[in-house]
Design a protein around this motif. Structure first.
Motif, PDB file in Angstrom:
ATOM      1  N   LYS A   1       0.850  -1.122  -0.082  1.00 35.78           N
ATOM      2  CA  LYS A   1       0.043   0.051   0.011  1.00 35.78           C
ATOM      3  C   LYS A   1       0.788   1.170   0.056  1.00 35.78           C
ATOM      4  O   LYS A   1       1.812   1.115   0.516  1.00 35.78           O
ATOM      5  CB  LYS A   1      -0.821  -0.100   1.285  1.00 35.78           C
ATOM      6  CG  LYS A   1      -2.129   0.833   1.114  1.00 35.78           C
ATOM      7  CD  LYS A   1      -2.930   0.694   2.488  1.00 35.78           C
ATOM      8  CE  LYS A   1      -4.174   1.629   2.350  1.00 35.78           C
ATOM      9  NZ  LYS A   1      -3.878   3.078   2.389  1.00 35.78           N
ATOM     10  N   TRP A   2       0.514   2.256  -0.841  1.00 30.86           N
ATOM     11  CA  TRP A   2       1.435   3.320  -0.786  1.00 30.86           C
ATOM     12  C   TRP A   2       1.061   4.204   0.417  1.00 30.86           C
ATOM     13  O   TRP A   2       0.116   4.153   1.161  1.00 30.86           O
ATOM     14  CB  TRP A   2       0.724   4.395  -2.254  1.00 30.86           C
ATOM     15  CG  TRP A   2       1.591   5.622  -2.088  1.00 30.86           C
ATOM     16  CD1 TRP A   2       2.889   5.862  -2.310  1.00 30.86           C
ATOM     17  CD2 TRP A   2       1.010   6.916  -2.311  1.00 30.86           C
ATOM     18  NE1 TRP A   2       2.976   7.305  -2.266  1.00 30.86           N
ATOM     19  CE2 TRP A   2       1.772   7.955  -2.301  1.00 30.86           C
ATOM     20  CE3 TRP A   2      -0.409   7.523  -2.330  1.00 30.86           C
ATOM     21  CZ2 TRP A   2       1.625   9.139  -2.693  1.00 30.86           C
ATOM     22  CZ3 TRP A   2      -0.783   8.537  -2.708  1.00 30.86           C
ATOM     23  CH2 TRP A   2       0.322   9.659  -2.854  1.00 30.86           C
ATOM     24  N   ASP A   3       2.346   4.656   0.940  1.00 30.88           N
ATOM     25  CA  ASP A   3       2.402   5.165   2.339  1.00 30.88           C
ATOM     26  C   ASP A   3       1.847   6.659   2.188  1.00 30.88           C
ATOM     27  O   ASP A   3       1.843   7.409   3.214  1.00 30.88           O
ATOM     28  CB  ASP A   3       3.709   5.300   2.973  1.00 30.88           C
ATOM     29  CG  ASP A   3       4.715   6.023   2.225  1.00 30.88           C
ATOM     30  OD1 ASP A   3       4.593   6.475   1.077  1.00 30.88           O
ATOM     31  OD2 ASP A   3       6.083   5.957   2.647  1.00 30.88           O
ATOM     32  N   GLY A   4       1.376   7.156   1.190  1.00 29.17           N
ATOM     33  CA  GLY A   4       1.078   8.588   1.095  1.00 29.17           C
ATOM     34  C   GLY A   4       2.028   9.675   0.883  1.00 29.17           C
ATOM     35  O   GLY A   4       1.801  10.859   0.818  1.00 29.17           O
ATOM     36  N   ASN A   5       3.514   9.270   0.846  1.00 27.98           N
ATOM     37  CA  ASN A   5       4.628  10.190   0.652  1.00 27.98           C
ATOM     38  C   ASN A   5       4.590  10.607  -0.654  1.00 27.98           C
ATOM     39  O   ASN A   5       4.752  10.293  -1.780  1.00 27.98           O
ATOM     40  CB  ASN A   5       5.872   9.494   0.927  1.00 27.98           C
ATOM     41  CG  ASN A   5       7.109  10.496   0.968  1.00 27.98           C
ATOM     42  OD1 ASN A   5       6.971  11.560   0.278  1.00 27.98           O
ATOM     43  ND2 ASN A   5       8.210   9.769   1.194  1.00 27.98           N
ATOM     44  N   PHE A   6       4.319  12.049  -0.865  1.00 25.36           N
ATOM     45  CA  PHE A   6       4.096  12.563  -2.225  1.00 25.36           C
ATOM     46  C   PHE A   6       5.388  12.808  -2.774  1.00 25.36           C
ATOM     47  O   PHE A   6       5.360  13.088  -4.027  1.00 25.36           O
ATOM     48  CB  PHE A   6       3.189  14.045  -2.094  1.00 25.36           C
ATOM     49  CG  PHE A   6       4.161  15.060  -1.184  1.00 25.36           C
ATOM     50  CD1 PHE A   6       3.837  14.957   0.115  1.00 25.36           C
ATOM     51  CD2 PHE A   6       4.905  15.914  -1.989  1.00 25.36           C
ATOM     52  CE1 PHE A   6       4.508  16.138   0.926  1.00 25.36           C
ATOM     53  CE2 PHE A   6       5.759  16.773  -1.290  1.00 25.36           C
ATOM     54  CZ  PHE A   6       5.386  16.856   0.211  1.00 25.36           C
ATOM     55  N   ARG A   7       6.471  12.763  -2.311  1.00 22.54           N
ATOM     56  CA  ARG A   7       7.842  12.784  -2.956  1.00 22.54           C
ATOM     57  C   ARG A   7       8.079  11.616  -3.541  1.00 22.54           C
ATOM     58  O   ARG A   7       8.845  11.637  -4.589  1.00 22.54           O
ATOM     59  CB  ARG A   7       8.858  13.314  -1.880  1.00 22.54           C
ATOM     60  CG  ARG A   7       8.417  14.557  -1.233  1.00 22.54           C
ATOM     61  CD  ARG A   7       9.849  15.158  -0.501  1.00 22.54           C
ATOM     62  NE  ARG A   7       9.388  16.263  -0.406  1.00 22.54           N
ATOM     63  CZ  ARG A   7       9.536  17.579  -0.983  1.00 22.54           C
ATOM     64  NH1 ARG A   7      10.171  17.507  -2.120  1.00 22.54           N
ATOM     65  NH2 ARG A   7       9.039  18.858  -0.518  1.00 22.54           N
TER      66      ARG A   7
ATOM     67  N   VAL B   1       5.025  19.711  -3.233  1.00 28.59           N
ATOM     68  CA  VAL B   1       4.140  19.740  -2.036  1.00 28.59           C
ATOM     69  C   VAL B   1       2.769  20.274  -2.510  1.00 28.59           C
ATOM     70  O   VAL B   1       1.774  19.525  -1.733  1.00 28.59           O
ATOM     71  CB  VAL B   1       4.602  20.794  -0.990  1.00 28.59           C
ATOM     72  CG1 VAL B   1       4.550  22.335  -1.660  1.00 28.59           C
ATOM     73  CG2 VAL B   1       4.070  20.640   0.286  1.00 28.59           C
ATOM     74  N   GLU B   2       2.657  20.504  -3.696  1.00 27.31           N
ATOM     75  CA  GLU B   2       1.161  20.737  -4.207  1.00 27.31           C
ATOM     76  C   GLU B   2       0.435  19.244  -4.422  1.00 27.31           C
ATOM     77  O   GLU B   2      -0.700  19.332  -4.450  1.00 27.31           O
ATOM     78  CB  GLU B   2       1.232  21.630  -5.232  1.00 27.31           C
ATOM     79  CG  GLU B   2       1.433  22.888  -5.352  1.00 27.31           C
ATOM     80  CD  GLU B   2       1.608  23.988  -6.602  1.00 27.31           C
ATOM     81  OE1 GLU B   2       1.830  24.890  -6.511  1.00 27.31           O
ATOM     82  OE2 GLU B   2       1.133  23.216  -7.694  1.00 27.31           O
ATOM     83  N   GLN B   3       1.086  18.147  -4.584  1.00 28.27           N
ATOM     84  CA  GLN B   3       0.705  16.726  -4.764  1.00 28.27           C
ATOM     85  C   GLN B   3       0.267  16.192  -3.363  1.00 28.27           C
ATOM     86  O   GLN B   3      -0.402  15.111  -3.318  1.00 28.27           O
ATOM     87  CB  GLN B   3       1.835  16.033  -5.583  1.00 28.27           C
ATOM     88  CG  GLN B   3       1.986  16.318  -6.928  1.00 28.27           C
ATOM     89  CD  GLN B   3       0.408  16.407  -7.652  1.00 28.27           C
ATOM     90  OE1 GLN B   3       0.123  15.223  -8.103  1.00 28.27           O
ATOM     91  NE2 GLN B   3       0.090  17.504  -8.158  1.00 28.27           N
ATOM     92  N   LYS B   4       0.633  16.863  -2.219  1.00 30.29           N
ATOM     93  CA  LYS B   4       0.401  16.430  -0.958  1.00 30.29           C
ATOM     94  C   LYS B   4      -1.263  16.384  -0.877  1.00 30.29           C
ATOM     95  O   LYS B   4      -1.660  17.359  -1.221  1.00 30.29           O
ATOM     96  CB  LYS B   4       0.990  17.529   0.229  1.00 30.29           C
ATOM     97  CG  LYS B   4       1.537  16.534   1.354  1.00 30.29           C
ATOM     98  CD  LYS B   4       1.891  17.778   2.319  1.00 30.29           C
ATOM     99  CE  LYS B   4       1.960  17.038   3.591  1.00 30.29           C
ATOM    100  NZ  LYS B   4       2.782  18.045   4.674  1.00 30.29           N
ATOM    101  N   HIS B   5      -1.644  15.288  -0.327  1.00 28.53           N
ATOM    102  CA  HIS B   5      -3.160  15.387  -0.064  1.00 28.53           C
ATOM    103  C   HIS B   5      -3.838  15.096  -1.232  1.00 28.53           C
ATOM    104  O   HIS B   5      -5.128  14.854  -1.295  1.00 28.53           O
ATOM    105  CB  HIS B   5      -3.877  16.610   0.543  1.00 28.53           C
ATOM    106  CG  HIS B   5      -2.960  16.703   1.873  1.00 28.53           C
ATOM    107  ND1 HIS B   5      -2.877  15.698   2.823  1.00 28.53           N
ATOM    108  CD2 HIS B   5      -2.522  17.975   2.212  1.00 28.53           C
ATOM    109  CE1 HIS B   5      -2.121  16.486   3.950  1.00 28.53           C
ATOM    110  NE2 HIS B   5      -1.882  17.647   3.742  1.00 28.53           N
ATOM    111  N   VAL B   6      -3.264  14.972  -2.504  1.00 25.99           N
ATOM    112  CA  VAL B   6      -3.901  14.303  -3.518  1.00 25.99           C
ATOM    113  C   VAL B   6      -3.879  12.877  -3.621  1.00 25.99           C
ATOM    114  O   VAL B   6      -3.107  12.112  -3.296  1.00 25.99           O
ATOM    115  CB  VAL B   6      -3.065  14.871  -5.010  1.00 25.99           C
ATOM    116  CG1 VAL B   6      -3.605  14.145  -6.108  1.00 25.99           C
ATOM    117  CG2 VAL B   6      -3.073  16.293  -5.051  1.00 25.99           C
TER     118      VAL B   6
END
Ligand SMILES: [Zn+2]
Ligand SMILES: [Zn+2]
Length: 161
Positions: A20-26, A110-115
């Motif tokens: 599962k993706w850990d949600g790290n946008f980097r 960082v604009e991809q954070k929470h996407v």
């Protein structure tokens, strides 16, 4: 062809189970094809890898250009190597040439954070979205991004070529 050494580490990841993706946008989630168990099928784009005679190359699991793209995202050394190859350390803002150059994302990652995973914009992770900046210009840009945080107007417009 990737610029950094295509190490055996990547061979060892072959056939791994999808996590599962850990949600790290980097580090955006890898495509399903990354977890393929089939040789001859590209782990990045999912398409078959052909030999020159048109038959499937079952000894390979990456197209060279796909490996280049993959490493640009997941390997910071490769990112710097590709950026150096293009810009030779010249600041994209003031034009100075400095040994301590910084790799900067024009549209801030960082604009991809929470996407959500399915809504990720992959153009953020491309070489086109990377620029060389000197230390000073990078600091100015980062500061202006912090100031603009929360405001609607995207800061990168000022900075794109
Ligand atoms: Zn491919
Ligand atoms: Zn500069």
């Amino acid at each position: 062809m990737p610029l950094s050494r295509w190490s055996s580490r990547h061979k060892k990841t072959f056939g791994k189970k999808k996590e599962k993706w850990d949600g790290n946008f980097r580090l955006p989630p890898k495509p399903d094809s990354y977890y393929t168990q089939t040789k001859g099928s590209c782990r990045w784009c999912g398409k078959v890898i052909l030999k020159e005679d048109g038959t499937i190359n079952t000894r390979k699991s990456w197209h060279e250009e796909c490996a280049t793209e993959y490493l640009l995202i997941y390997h910071s050394g490769e990112q710097r190597a590709q950026l150096w190859n293009r810009d030779k350390g010249k600041c994209n803002h003031c034009g100075c040439e400095n040994r301590t150059w910084h790799a900067d994302h024009i549209k801030p990652l960082v604009e991809q954070k929470h996407v959500k995973e399915k809504d990720l914009d992959w153009s953020y992770y491309s070489l086109d979205n990377l620029q060389t900046l000197c230390k000073k210009c990078h600091r100015i840009k980062t500061n202006s991004e912090v100031k603009l945080k929360g405001k609607r107007k995207p800061v990168y417009k000022k900075w794109s070529k």
